[in-house]
Design a protein around this motif. Structure first.
Motif, PDB file in Angstrom:
ATOM      1  N   PRO A 142     -27.161  13.884   3.623  1.00 16.25           N
ATOM      2  CA  PRO A 142     -25.961  13.066   3.086  1.00 16.25           C
ATOM      3  C   PRO A 142     -25.670  11.629   2.891  1.00 16.25           C
ATOM      4  CG  PRO A 142     -25.723  15.633   3.636  1.00 16.25           C
ATOM      5  CD  PRO A 142     -26.418  14.787   4.841  1.00 16.25           C
ATOM      6  N   ALA A 143     -24.958  11.910   1.553  1.00 18.13           N
ATOM      7  CA  ALA A 143     -23.786  10.511   1.041  1.00 18.13           C
ATOM      8  C   ALA A 143     -22.829  10.981   1.917  1.00 18.13           C
ATOM      9  CB  ALA A 143     -24.026  10.063   0.167  1.00 18.13           C
ATOM     10  N   VAL A 144     -22.592   9.757   2.525  1.00 21.03           N
ATOM     11  CA  VAL A 144     -20.896   9.362   3.106  1.00 21.03           C
ATOM     12  C   VAL A 144     -19.647   8.155   2.878  1.00 21.03           C
ATOM     13  CG1 VAL A 144     -20.042   9.063   5.487  1.00 21.03           C
ATOM     14  CG2 VAL A 144     -22.011  10.691   5.721  1.00 21.03           C
ATOM     15  N   GLU A 145     -18.550   9.344   2.499  1.00 17.13           N
ATOM     16  CA  GLU A 145     -17.655   8.877   2.443  1.00 17.13           C
ATOM     17  C   GLU A 145     -16.633   8.412   3.326  1.00 17.13           C
ATOM     18  OE1 GLU A 145     -14.231   9.787  -1.326  1.00 17.13           O
ATOM     19  OE2 GLU A 145     -15.981  11.002  -1.602  1.00 17.13           O
ATOM     20  N   LYS A 146     -16.658   6.345   2.801  1.00 17.99           N
ATOM     21  CA  LYS A 146     -15.449   6.079   3.978  1.00 17.99           C
ATOM     22  C   LYS A 146     -14.406   6.379   3.929  1.00 17.99           C
ATOM     23  CE  LYS A 146     -18.945   1.967   4.273  1.00 17.99           C
ATOM     24  NZ  LYS A 146     -19.610   2.313   5.733  1.00 17.99           N
ATOM     25  N   ILE A 147     -13.521   5.672   4.982  1.00 13.74           N
ATOM     26  CA  ILE A 147     -11.862   6.781   4.858  1.00 13.74           C
ATOM     27  C   ILE A 147     -11.834   4.949   4.641  1.00 13.74           C
ATOM     28  CG2 ILE A 147      -9.978   7.249   6.117  1.00 13.74           C
ATOM     29  CD1 ILE A 147     -12.575   9.286   6.068  1.00 13.74           C
ATOM     30  N   ASN A 148     -11.189   4.729   3.606  1.00 15.59           N
ATOM     31  CA  ASN A 148     -10.139   3.297   3.449  1.00 15.59           C
ATOM     32  C   ASN A 148      -8.572   3.044   3.544  1.00 15.59           C
ATOM     33  OD1 ASN A 148     -12.246   2.105   2.388  1.00 15.59           O
ATOM     34  ND2 ASN A 148     -12.308   3.022   0.586  1.00 15.59           N
ATOM     35  N   SER A 149      -8.152   4.593   3.261  1.00 21.38           N
ATOM     36  CA  SER A 149      -6.734   4.556   4.103  1.00 21.38           C
ATOM     37  C   SER A 149      -6.409   5.846   4.954  1.00 21.38           C
ATOM     38  CB  SER A 149      -5.575   4.410   2.653  1.00 21.38           C
ATOM     39  OG  SER A 149      -6.343   5.446   1.746  1.00 21.38           O
ATOM     40  N   VAL A 150      -5.226   5.683   5.065  1.00 26.79           N
ATOM     41  CA  VAL A 150      -4.337   7.310   5.949  1.00 26.79           C
ATOM     42  C   VAL A 150      -3.146   7.565   5.573  1.00 26.79           C
ATOM     43  CG1 VAL A 150      -4.140   8.029   8.105  1.00 26.79           C
ATOM     44  CG2 VAL A 150      -6.536   7.322   8.311  1.00 26.79           C
ATOM     45  N   GLU A 151      -3.021   8.573   5.223  1.00 27.98           N
ATOM     46  CA  GLU A 151      -0.774   8.827   4.465  1.00 27.98           C
ATOM     47  C   GLU A 151      -0.692   9.618   5.947  1.00 27.98           C
ATOM     48  OE1 GLU A 151       0.294  12.277   1.858  1.00 27.98           O
ATOM     49  OE2 GLU A 151      -1.532  11.334   1.379  1.00 27.98           O
ATOM     50  N   PHE A 152      -0.292   8.293   6.018  1.00 30.68           N
ATOM     51  CA  PHE A 152       1.275   8.468   7.312  1.00 30.68           C
ATOM     52  C   PHE A 152       2.160   9.299   7.092  1.00 30.68           C
ATOM     53  CE2 PHE A 152      -1.447   5.026   8.824  1.00 30.68           C
ATOM     54  CZ  PHE A 152      -2.116   5.477   9.597  1.00 30.68           C
ATOM     55  N   LEU A 153       2.991   9.593   8.207  1.00 29.51           N
ATOM     56  CA  LEU A 153       4.622  10.614   7.293  1.00 29.51           C
ATOM     57  C   LEU A 153       5.087   9.858   8.613  1.00 29.51           C
ATOM     58  CD1 LEU A 153       5.191  12.854   5.860  1.00 29.51           C
ATOM     59  CD2 LEU A 153       4.404  14.549   6.991  1.00 29.51           C
ATOM     60  N   VAL A 154       6.196   9.377   8.349  1.00 26.93           N
ATOM     61  CA  VAL A 154       7.430   9.121   9.530  1.00 26.93           C
ATOM     62  C   VAL A 154       8.376   9.915   9.537  1.00 26.93           C
ATOM     63  CG1 VAL A 154       8.868   7.313   9.737  1.00 26.93           C
ATOM     64  CG2 VAL A 154       6.757   6.977   7.923  1.00 26.93           C
ATOM     65  N   PRO A 155       8.466  10.244  10.781  1.00 27.92           N
ATOM     66  CA  PRO A 155       9.557  11.013  11.088  1.00 27.92           C
ATOM     67  C   PRO A 155      11.218   9.995  11.069  1.00 27.92           C
ATOM     68  CG  PRO A 155       8.773  10.153  13.407  1.00 27.92           C
ATOM     69  CD  PRO A 155       7.615   9.176  12.490  1.00 27.92           C
ATOM     70  N   ILE A 156      12.356  11.457  10.674  1.00 31.14           N
ATOM     71  CA  ILE A 156      13.628  10.565  10.671  1.00 31.14           C
ATOM     72  C   ILE A 156      13.880  10.194  12.044  1.00 31.14           C
ATOM     73  CG2 ILE A 156      16.323  11.435   9.332  1.00 31.14           C
ATOM     74  CD1 ILE A 156      14.226  13.710   8.634  1.00 31.14           C
ATOM     75  N   GLU A 157      15.095   9.288  11.618  1.00 32.83           N
ATOM     76  CA  GLU A 157      15.299   8.467  13.097  1.00 32.83           C
ATOM     77  C   GLU A 157      16.869   8.769  13.157  1.00 32.83           C
ATOM     78  OE1 GLU A 157      14.377   4.838  14.544  1.00 32.83           O
ATOM     79  OE2 GLU A 157      15.626   4.513  16.411  1.00 32.83           O
ATOM     80  N   TYR A 158      17.317   9.349  14.249  1.00 30.01           N
ATOM     81  CA  TYR A 158      18.705   9.118  14.365  1.00 30.01           C
ATOM     82  C   TYR A 158      18.658   8.304  15.244  1.00 30.01           C
ATOM     83  CZ  TYR A 158      18.651  13.655  11.352  1.00 30.01           C
ATOM     84  OH  TYR A 158      18.647  14.188   9.932  1.00 30.01           O
ATOM     85  N   SER A 159      20.056   7.530  15.494  1.00 26.44           N
ATOM     86  CA  SER A 159      20.227   6.218  16.519  1.00 26.44           C
ATOM     87  C   SER A 159      21.448   6.781  17.706  1.00 26.44           C
ATOM     88  CB  SER A 159      20.546   4.994  16.066  1.00 26.44           C
ATOM     89  OG  SER A 159      19.992   4.337  15.061  1.00 26.44           O
TER      90      SER A 159
END
Lengths: 419, 414
Positions: free
Chosen positions: A8-25
């Motif tokens: 079967p045809a394969v679809e390439k991954i072109n981007s990945v969705e990243f989730l940023v955590p909240i940072e508290y200093s």
């Protein structure tokens, strides 16, 4: 009839969705990272301390980490465990070369209560003699058990030659180290590296802001003011070393050298070289040594990172009678990467595989947090992984060959054979 | 609550679909109702060896892993005494690659002599690495035939001995495939962000033309009720003496299953458990001790195992252990202790359900047991357990005549 021959045809991954955590200093150097998007009641809390193995000799770091819940002036270890377990919590702790981590896994409704008990226990541990002695005795048993395993023997010997020029990194714990431990040493280590040693806090869980604030308040007084000097200058001793183990029917092999970490300009491209060589099921080492020769149940290679450097390692356990043939084949595969260009079909496969795995590494809040931390530790943000995607998409066979020649010189490798 | 849909193809393939809109990945899990218990005693280790051969190429596809990796996916498999389970995790847009691969190897395998030879060596190395070249690695090879005398649980998944694997022939392997690998003997679970009609259409496309095969009506010998205490000692080059008490318990679908599991938690789950507090902290007889169940489909075992401190005799240990077991039989477990156990079960269940792969595997397993819907009753089963039930089941299990003890005696190096 359906066509079963054509894939079967394969679809390439072109981007990945990243989730940023909240940072508290918390301070200039210490932060709390919170990943709130958890679709259920689970939650994880990690406390990082500047209390790794290099901090002190004779295995003190591992020792103190192992007895953190052993009781305070007010509470016995049983009472502490009863509170954590009673609230359904799971406690975990571990020491790596450069830091120590304590983790709690629980339901979010119990986090605050467990955290309060945990902090009291680890900050006020009083090193009760009976508890310390029991832990010494258990550690000795575990150590003796380790000595019966070829993998343990190989790993110890490997560490010695890999980090040869810095005894903080290379020195292994010995059995009699436990006998010379004094409670005052443990107390001092604890004061310096736990009571004033917090370097990072991580929370994954749908926890409310006011709870996070309370956790921050409890963490503030123990933030580390230290600036520990982690080395960036390690050198391995090249060459082969054999460790005998009577009666072993398998031998453990470790091959590797000091390399670099995420901060190095060649890192992203080199991990592609590493994947081709030994970091997936279809890798060259697996294809040759397991799937063609049947010498082993498994063989792999990977890059391991330290704060300011890193190393490359190949590890396997093989039939005692084929240990030398295995090393010959490992060398053959490394030579082949240096001699021949990687065929485009193989490269395409590795590219697709790596992007698919990156997608998986970002799937779900727990995986996403680990992915984030792996970059954050080296002062990188999530954009690092966009660079990784770009690097995977753009690498050429020539570049792979050049990197293999530049970094995988066989004469520069440390080789350990145990068993 | 884990939601799913279920449908069956004309050839008998049972299909479950679990929708998860939060993930970019898809899972294809294939559970075959065949395990080491379906082997004959003179040819053990087959189900597992076979699992390895499933990656050696099928009718229309020379090699399994390459196309999957090309689709950005990865896969693995495991064999137990009861089942063989295969899974693929890959980006959802490429799910057809997994279905193409799995359906083709369900249709027919086509591995070569070479593949058999190589996988035979790989499994022999696995045998050595996990069972023979590890301290205490062979205890299950010894424990099983002690606890089971008739039922095929008496041999381990890896096989009774290396020789059975060494002697496996191409014909043996082919016969094994024919007998066990067919749609009517499998459960396919698909998980990911799809619509039911898409899943139906894809599964129909790849699986509906596979001949149904024969349903495997197994008739395994029942394990006779154990009526005598059994004991075996083995001497090994290990650092300390170790003990493995195996108590017979009920099968996976018996209502007492969850109660027995909870009893093992009461005894030896963590540092608040009874055996840890009594035998380790208080009496200092052991360096480690734990209790757990094998969780098998047919009658299982509740195991209490641990390593002893130097200078402690097996007799002292045995006396103290039985004192605790008598205690759990005679006095009800109540209040805080029971709440603690239930709280831990809740946490661990929530974490288990976290991952999509776990959910897919558990759904398949429950469907095999009778109904995937049982996955949603599991928590309630545990939370509803009463003190009285625990006491009754403890009295059923902890009796000397249904106990088998394996002692590992440490040979000193000098």
């Amino acid at each position: 009839m359906i066509d079963r021959i054509t894939r079967p045809a394969v679809e390439k991954i072109n981007s990945v969705e990243f989730l940023v955590p909240i940072e508290y200093s918390l301070t200039e150097k210490v932060s709390l990272f919170h990943m709130k998007h958890v679709p259920n009641d689970t939650c994880r809390l990690d406390l990082y301390f500047d209390a790794g193995k290099i901090t002190e000799e004779k295995g003190i770091a591992s020792f103190v980490n192992g007895v953190l819940l052993s009781g305070t002036e007010e509470k016995t270890s049983q009472e502490i465990n009863e509170v954590i377990n009673g609230l359904g919590g799971y406690y975990d702790s571990g020491v790596s070369i450069e830091n120590a981590v304590i983790s709690i896994y629980c339901l979010k409704e119990n986090l605050s209560k467990i955290f309060e008990t945990l902090m009291d226990a680890i900050l006020n541990v009083s090193f009760i003699e009976k508890e310390v002695e029991e832990y010494i005795s258990d550690s000795k048993q575990r150590f003796k058990l380790g000595l019966e395993k070829v993998s343990f023997l190989a790993q110890r010997a490997f560490q010695e030659v890999l980090f040869s020029n810095d005894s903080r990194y290379s020195k292994n714990t010995e059995l009699n180290d436990y006998d010379s431990l004094s409670i005052s040493d443990l107390k001092r280590f604890h004061q310096e590296n736990y009571v004033k040693g917090l370097t990072k806090v991580v929370i994954v869980g749908d926890v409310e802001k006011n709870e996070i604030d309370e956790i921050i308040q409890l963490c503030l007084p123990i933030c580390s003011p230290k600036t520990t000097e982690f080395t960036g200058d390690l050198k391995n001793i090249a060459g082969k070393k054999r460790i005998a183990k009577e009666g072993a029917i398998q031998s453990a092999i470790r091959i590797g050298k000091i390399m670099f970490n995420k901060k190095h300009e060649d890192y992203l491209d080199f991990i592609i070289v590493n994947t081709i060589l030994g970091d997936y099921f279809g890798s060259r080492l697996m294809s040759n040594i397991r799937e063609d020769k049947g010498y082993t149940y498994g063989i792999g290679s990977w890059m391991s990172e330290l704060s300011n450097t890193g190393y490359f390692i190949i590890a396997t356990e093989v039939g005692h009678e084929v240990k030398d043939e295995t090393i010959k084949e490992i060398k053959f595969e490394i030579d082949r990467l240096q001699r021949e260009l990687v065929p485009l079909a193989e490269l395409e496969l590795v590219q697709n595989y790596m992007l698919g795995q990156l997608l998986k590494s970002a799937d779900g809040p727990y995986a996403m947090m680990d992915l984030f931390l792996s970059a954050e530790t080296h002062n990188e943000d999530l954009d690092f992984y966009n660079l990784a995607i770009k690097s995977v998409q753009e690498i050429t066979p020539k570049r792979i060959q050049n990197l293999a020649i530049k970094y995988l010189n066989w004469e520069s490798m440390s080789i350990i054979i145990a068993g | 609550m884990i939601k799913f849909d279920r449908f069956t193809l004309g050839n008998g393939l049972r299909v479950l679909f679990h929708k998860d809109v939060t993930t970019p990945m898809a899972v294809v899990n294939t559970l075959y109702d065949v395990g080491a218990k379906d082997e004959t005693e003179s040819k053990t280790g087959f189900a597992h060896l076979f699992e390895h051969l499933m990656f050696g190429g099928s009718l229309n596809i020379p090699e399994f892993d390459t196309p999957l990796q090309l689709a950005g996916g990865e896969n693995n498999a495991f064999t137990s005494n009861d089942v063989t389970n295969y899974y693929e995790v890959l980006p959802k847009q490429n799910i057809e690659t997994a279905l193409w691969l799995e359906s083709d190897r369900m249709l027919s395998l086509a591995f070569t002599e070479k593949s058999l030879e190589v996988q035979r060596s790989v499994v022999i190395e696995e045998f050595k690495q996990r069972y023979l070249n590890q301290p205490y690695g062979d205890v299950w090879l010894e424990m099983r035939p002690l606890a089971y005398q008739k039922h095929p649980y008496k041999w381990a998944t890896i096989g009774k001995e290396l020789k059975h694997i060494e002697d496996a022939t191409m014909d043996d392997v082919k016969a094994f495939f024919k007998k066990h690998y067919c749609p009517s003997n499998a459960i396919l679970t698909i998980a990911g962000n799809f619509e039911l009609h898409e899943v139906k259409q894809m599964v129909d496309k790849w699986y509906s033309d596979i001949p149904p095969g024969k349903t495997n009506n197994r008739s395994l010998p029942d394990e006779p009720i154990q009526k005598e205490y059994r004991e075996k000692s083995i001497e090994r080059k290990v650092p300390s003496n170790a003990f493995y008490y195996a108590f017979k318990m009920v099968n996976r679908t018996h209502p007492d299953f969850y109660i027995s599991d909870t009893l093992s938690d009461v005894l030896g789950q963590d540092k608040s458990s009874r055996l840890y507090l009594s035998l380790k902290k208080e009496q200092q007889l052991v360096s480690s001790i734990s209790a757990y169940i094998t969780g098998s489909i047919d009658d299982g075992l509740l195991i209490i195992s641990g390593k002893m401190n130097d200078g402690v005799s097996f007799e002292t240990l045995d006396n103290s252990l039985w004192k605790e077991l008598e205690h759990i039989k005679s006095i009800k477990i109540e209040g805080k202790e029971l709440t603690r156990i239930k709280n831990k079960i809740r946490t661990s269940k929530e974490f288990q359900d976290q991952g999509i792969l776990n959910r897919a595997m558990n759904l398949s397993m429950y469907e095999l047991l009778g109904d995937a819907e049982m996955i949603n009753d599991e928590s309630r089963h545990y939370q509803d357990i009463t003190s009285q039930e625990l006491q009754i089941v403890a009295n059923n299990i902890f009796n000397k005549e249904c106990c088998s003890l394996l002692k590992v005696i440490a040979l000193k190096n000098d």
